[in-house]
Motif scaffolding. Structure first.
Motif, short mmCIF file in Angstrom:
data_model
loop_
_atom_site.label_atom_id
_atom_site.label_comp_id
_atom_site.label_asym_id
_atom_site.label_seq_id
_atom_site.Cartn_x
_atom_site.Cartn_y
_atom_site.Cartn_z
N VAL A 131 0.87 -1.18 0.00
CA VAL A 131 0.00 0.00 0.00
C VAL A 131 0.91 1.23 0.00
N ARG A 132 1.49 1.51 -1.13
CA ARG A 132 2.53 2.54 -1.26
C ARG A 132 2.01 3.97 -1.19
N SER A 133 0.73 4.18 -1.39
CA SER A 133 0.16 5.54 -1.39
C SER A 133 -0.48 5.91 -0.06
N LEU A 134 -0.36 5.06 0.92
CA LEU A 134 -1.01 5.28 2.20
C LEU A 134 -0.44 6.53 2.88
N ASN A 135 -1.31 7.51 3.16
CA ASN A 135 -0.84 8.70 3.87
C ASN A 135 -1.56 8.93 5.19
N ASN A 136 -2.62 8.17 5.44
CA ASN A 136 -3.35 8.30 6.69
C ASN A 136 -3.76 6.91 7.19
N LEU A 137 -3.21 6.52 8.32
CA LEU A 137 -3.52 5.22 8.92
C LEU A 137 -4.00 5.44 10.35
N ASP A 138 -5.22 5.04 10.59
CA ASP A 138 -5.81 5.22 11.92
C ASP A 138 -6.05 3.85 12.56
N LEU A 139 -5.26 3.55 13.57
CA LEU A 139 -5.36 2.31 14.33
C LEU A 139 -5.79 2.59 15.77
N SER A 140 -6.34 3.75 16.01
CA SER A 140 -6.70 4.13 17.37
C SER A 140 -7.88 3.32 17.90
#
Length: 82
Positions: free
Chosen positions: A36-45
């Motif tokens: 997932v090379r374009s991932l700029n926002n990852l929310d694991l909260s």
């Protein structure tokens, strides 16, 4: 959702945002987001993560926002993140 396998997102190469908050995620396999090379926002909260290992975020050059609040983290090791 309690566990993220490395194959779950392997074909979503152009994904920009992934919101996984408010689940029961306790583990994430290494290299789960590798393709997932374009991932700029990852929310694991708001999950149940104990640790984040070196290779979960490996090669995430576009990642701008990582939200991991409200977990039960004991170990955070992101030394290989570029």
């Amino acid at each position: 959702l309690e566990y993220i396998k490395s194959s779950y997102f392997s074909y979503l190469t152009n994904l920009n945002e992934l919101l996984l908050k408010n689940n029961l995620i306790s583990a994430i396999e290494s290299n789960s987001f590798q393709n997932v090379r374009s991932l700029n926002n990852l929310d694991l909260s708001d999950n149940c993560l104990f640790s984040i290992d070196n290779y979960i975020l490996f090669n995430q050059n576009e990642l701008l926002f990582l939200r991991i609040n409200n977990n039960i983290l004991k170990k955070l090791n992101i030394t290989n993140m570029k």
